[in-house]
Motif scaffolding. Structure first.
Motif, PDB file in Angstrom:
ATOM      1  N   ALA A 209       0.835  -1.212   0.000  1.00 38.02           N
ATOM      2  CA  ALA A 209       0.000   0.000   0.000  1.00 38.02           C
ATOM      3  C   ALA A 209       0.866   1.258   0.000  1.00 38.02           C
ATOM      4  O   ALA A 209       0.368   2.356  -0.258  1.00 38.02           O
ATOM      5  CB  ALA A 209      -0.920   0.012   1.218  1.00 38.02           C
ATOM      6  N   GLY A 210       2.145   1.079   0.306  1.00 44.02           N
ATOM      7  CA  GLY A 210       3.033   2.240   0.364  1.00 44.02           C
ATOM      8  C   GLY A 210       2.991   2.940   1.713  1.00 44.02           C
ATOM      9  O   GLY A 210       3.492   4.059   1.858  1.00 44.02           O
ATOM     10  N   LEU A 211       2.403   2.292   2.726  1.00 45.31           N
ATOM     11  CA  LEU A 211       2.381   2.898   4.068  1.00 45.31           C
ATOM     12  C   LEU A 211       3.789   2.916   4.661  1.00 45.31           C
ATOM     13  O   LEU A 211       4.096   3.725   5.538  1.00 45.31           O
ATOM     14  CB  LEU A 211       1.420   2.132   4.973  1.00 45.31           C
ATOM     15  CG  LEU A 211      -0.065   2.323   4.626  1.00 45.31           C
ATOM     16  CD1 LEU A 211      -0.933   1.267   5.298  1.00 45.31           C
ATOM     17  CD2 LEU A 211      -0.527   3.725   5.025  1.00 45.31           C
ATOM     18  N   CYS A 212       4.646   2.004   4.185  1.00 45.53           N
ATOM     19  CA  CYS A 212       6.061   2.016   4.582  1.00 45.53           C
ATOM     20  C   CYS A 212       6.845   1.430   3.415  1.00 45.53           C
ATOM     21  O   CYS A 212       6.263   0.943   2.454  1.00 45.53           O
ATOM     22  CB  CYS A 212       6.277   1.192   5.853  1.00 45.53           C
ATOM     23  SG  CYS A 212       5.902  -0.548   5.662  1.00 45.53           S
ATOM     24  N   ALA A 213       8.165   1.480   3.520  1.00 45.06           N
ATOM     25  CA  ALA A 213       9.008   0.928   2.455  1.00 45.06           C
ATOM     26  C   ALA A 213       8.953  -0.595   2.509  1.00 45.06           C
ATOM     27  O   ALA A 213       8.643  -1.175   3.552  1.00 45.06           O
ATOM     28  CB  ALA A 213      10.445   1.409   2.638  1.00 45.06           C
ATOM     29  N   PRO A 214       9.264  -1.269   1.383  1.00 47.43           N
ATOM     30  CA  PRO A 214       9.316  -2.728   1.398  1.00 47.43           C
ATOM     31  C   PRO A 214      10.241  -3.221   2.518  1.00 47.43           C
ATOM     32  O   PRO A 214      11.358  -2.724   2.661  1.00 47.43           O
ATOM     33  CB  PRO A 214       9.888  -3.081   0.017  1.00 47.43           C
ATOM     34  CG  PRO A 214       9.496  -1.938  -0.855  1.00 47.43           C
ATOM     35  CD  PRO A 214       9.536  -0.726   0.036  1.00 47.43           C
ATOM     36  N   GLY A 215       9.748  -4.167   3.312  1.00 48.19           N
ATOM     37  CA  GLY A 215      10.540  -4.692   4.421  1.00 48.19           C
ATOM     38  C   GLY A 215      10.352  -3.921   5.714  1.00 48.19           C
ATOM     39  O   GLY A 215      10.852  -4.331   6.760  1.00 48.19           O
ATOM     40  N   GLY A 216       9.613  -2.815   5.659  1.00 42.07           N
ATOM     41  CA  GLY A 216       9.525  -1.941   6.834  1.00 42.07           C
ATOM     42  C   GLY A 216       8.291  -2.121   7.709  1.00 42.07           C
ATOM     43  O   GLY A 216       8.060  -1.317   8.615  1.00 42.07           O
ATOM     44  N   PHE A 217       7.516  -3.182   7.488  1.00 41.51           N
ATOM     45  CA  PHE A 217       6.247  -3.271   8.215  1.00 41.51           C
ATOM     46  C   PHE A 217       6.423  -3.390   9.731  1.00 41.51           C
ATOM     47  O   PHE A 217       5.605  -2.885  10.501  1.00 41.51           O
ATOM     48  CB  PHE A 217       5.393  -4.435   7.682  1.00 41.51           C
ATOM     49  CG  PHE A 217       5.720  -5.762   8.302  1.00 41.51           C
ATOM     50  CD1 PHE A 217       5.092  -6.187   9.463  1.00 41.51           C
ATOM     51  CD2 PHE A 217       6.682  -6.602   7.735  1.00 41.51           C
ATOM     52  CE1 PHE A 217       5.408  -7.412  10.052  1.00 41.51           C
ATOM     53  CE2 PHE A 217       7.005  -7.818   8.317  1.00 41.51           C
ATOM     54  CZ  PHE A 217       6.369  -8.219   9.475  1.00 41.51           C
ATOM     55  N   GLY A 218       7.497  -4.038  10.175  1.00 44.69           N
ATOM     56  CA  GLY A 218       7.701  -4.243  11.617  1.00 44.69           C
ATOM     57  C   GLY A 218       7.883  -2.912  12.331  1.00 44.69           C
ATOM     58  O   GLY A 218       7.243  -2.639  13.361  1.00 44.69           O
ATOM     59  N   ALA A 219       8.748  -2.079  11.769  1.00 42.52           N
ATOM     60  CA  ALA A 219       8.969  -0.752  12.356  1.00 42.52           C
ATOM     61  C   ALA A 219       7.681   0.070  12.282  1.00 42.52           C
ATOM     62  O   ALA A 219       7.338   0.801  13.224  1.00 42.52           O
ATOM     63  CB  ALA A 219      10.101  -0.037  11.616  1.00 42.52           C
TER      64      ALA A 219
END
Ligand SMILES: [Zn+2]
Lengths: 146, 383
Positions: free
Chosen positions: B295-305
């Protein structure tokens, strides 16, 4: 995993006339996949037309048997009861050197498995038939693809 | 609303149950359809469009005719939507499109399933059955485990990152008395301590299959103005289908929802970060992780942060799956995807009770089917 895989009561493939060359080769310990004579791409799983260019000029060729592990899972609770005696066992996504990805059974190596590991074809008797399983390439092992 | 392409004017939902006994799917479809049409304040005869799921328990073929006859409807548009967990969201835009095309005026979109003790194994004869099952890969768990492992390997995401998604779903379910896990919270430690099913996937990261049903009624935005309930408008939709078997997925760490959501945002003139509610399809924790990134809510790989930076509760800055998601509510088979639509309608109407979010103008609803294969995204807006 000390169970004899060949004694498992696991579901076998649902073979058709089109896919028979793949399974006939598998029974002989080889991995055979289609290649498109028009666009040059390798095709897996078998189809009547090339999924890249829709050509019908598909020919069967032996694959190198080399691949790279794209992902894997150690299965503790199998989806089919026939696999229960073998659990935990590992399945993985193998990106063949020719391009396509095949899901396969991964035999244990001497080190913990990692995404990116290089793999070799390792024909294995499972549930009464020889399947094109894979195994990790061991460091410094002088193994050749079959 | 000028940009509205159609409006949801009625919703119905059955409380999920672990098992049913002697109840047919058709009976459940009738119950939940009645709830949705009552909620819309419509007479049954006003329903002239019907969208249903495939292989409804008792009847693998002629499903729309069977259900129309059972409900006493004679629709001028009837069809099956077969997109797995994306079927619910997929029905909403198809209903609007059929109305825009002049085929009908009020569409009932319904999905339900019974769940008997001994269900027969599916009689599949397809490439997955031939080329995956013989190698020990039966069922969706292994496919999503492979997606999760690939994400961990590519981005270094951790088991704890994924467990946060399941824990948040359980926490939200504590405000939904209908949820199968109401009264049963589970924190990150509990998720990580649950049995390993197919590494790296733990039991509590997998939806609980339940019986249930969900239905919505869709009509034109103009007609919606005179309805009983405050309408919820369809502002944009997107869809993408890329593969069926996980081995054939073009990517293991990004899915077809990326393009489906981009189209839904473009059609609605909105952006992911503007959404007041994220109603994201959550069959497994990895599905939510990938959707947040796609969705672009964060960068690829960044969901945890991203998860650590936001509060996903109804009181939080990023309310996500306020009904508990399917991880907390239960997954009534194909109706599971429609729970995300029904909850979004409740929130945008301001009818979500003690779990009502503050500002409730825009919601993103996603649907996902098969092995991150079939994707539908819709953006809904309050009237
Ligand atoms: Zn070709």
């Amino acid at each position: 995993m000390s169970v004899d895989l060949n004694m498992l009561k696991t579901p076998g493939p649902t073979i058709t006339a089109l896919t028979k060359p793949f399974w006939d080769a598998a029974a002989e310990g080889r991995l055979k996949i289609q290649h498109c004579e028009d666009c040059g791409k390798a095709v897996f799983y078998p189809r009547p037309i090339c999924p890249h260019c829709w050509s019908k000029r598909l020919v069967w060729k032996d694959a190198s048997g080399r691949g790279r592990l794209k992902s894997f899972s150690e299965v503790h609770k199998p989806g089919h009861p026939g696999w229960l005696p073998a659990a935990p066992y590992v399945v993985g996504l193998v990106e063949l050197a020719e391009g396509p990805t095949i899901l396969s059974f991964i035999l244990p190596g001497t080190r913990p498995l990692q995404v990116g590991d290089m793999l070799l074809l390792a024909p294995t008797s499972i549930g009464g038939r020889v399947l094109p399983a894979f195994k990790p390439v061991e460091p410094r092992a002088e193994e050749k693809p079959q | 609303m000028s940009g509205a392409r159609g409006s949801i004017v009625g919703i119905g939902e059955l409380k999920p149950q672990r098992l049913t006994s002697g109840v047919t799917t058709l009976e459940m479809i009738a119950e939940v359809s009645r709830l949705a049409v009552l909620d819309a304040g419509l007479e049954p005869a006003a329903i002239d469009g019907l969208l249903v799921g495939p292989q409804v328990g008792e009847t693998p073929q002629h499903v729309p005719a069977t259900i129309a006859e059972y409900l006493g409807l004679a629709p001028t548009m009837a069809n099956v939507v077969d997109l797995g967990g994306a079927s619910g969201a997929g029905m909403v835009w198809r209903a609007s499109a059929a109305i825009e095309a002049g085929m009908c005026e009020a569409v009932l979109c319904v999905l339900a399933n019974n769940r008997e003790e001994a269900a027969p194994r599916s009689p599949n004869r397809n490439p997955i059955r031939e080329f995956d099952v013989p190698f020990g890969a039966s069922g969706a768990n292994i496919s999503y485990a492979l997606l999760m492992q690939a994400h961990m390997a590519e981005y270094g995401s951790t088991a704890r990152d994924f467990a946060m998604i399941a824990a948040a779903a359980r926490a939200n379910a504590q405000l939904n008395p209908d949820a199968i896990f109401f009264g049963k919270p589970a924190d990150v430690e509990a998720v990580l301590a649950s049995p390993m099913i197919a590494s790296p996937l733990h039991l509590l990261e997998i939806v609980m299959p339940v019986a249930g049903g969900e239905a919505v009624v869709v009509t034109s935005a103009e007609r919606a103005r005179s309805m009983a309930k405050r309408p919820v408008h369809l502002l944009g939709a997107g869809e993408k289908v890329t593969h069926r078997a996980v081995s054939q997925a073009p990517s293991l760490t990004s899915g077809p929802l990326k393009s489906a959501m981009a189209r839904a945002f473009a059609q609605s003139g909105t952006q992911a970060r503007e959404m007041d509610l994220l109603s994201l399809y959550d069959c497994y924790t990895i599905m939510v992780a990938t959707t947040i990134e796609d969705a672009g809510l964060c960068a690829p790989g960044g969901f945890g942060a991203w998860l650590r930076d936001h509060d996903l509760s109804h009181k939080g800055d990023k309310p996500l799956n306020t009904h508990g998601g399917q991880l907390g509510f239960g997954q009534p088979d194909l109706a599971g995807g429609m729970t995300h639509v029904v909850e979004a309608v409740r929130q945008l109407r301001g009818e979500a009770g003690e779990r009502q979010i503050g500002k409730a103008e825009l919601a993103l609803v996603t649907g996902n089917g098969a092995t991150m294969s079939e994707a539908t995204a819709i953006v809904l807006g309050a009237a």
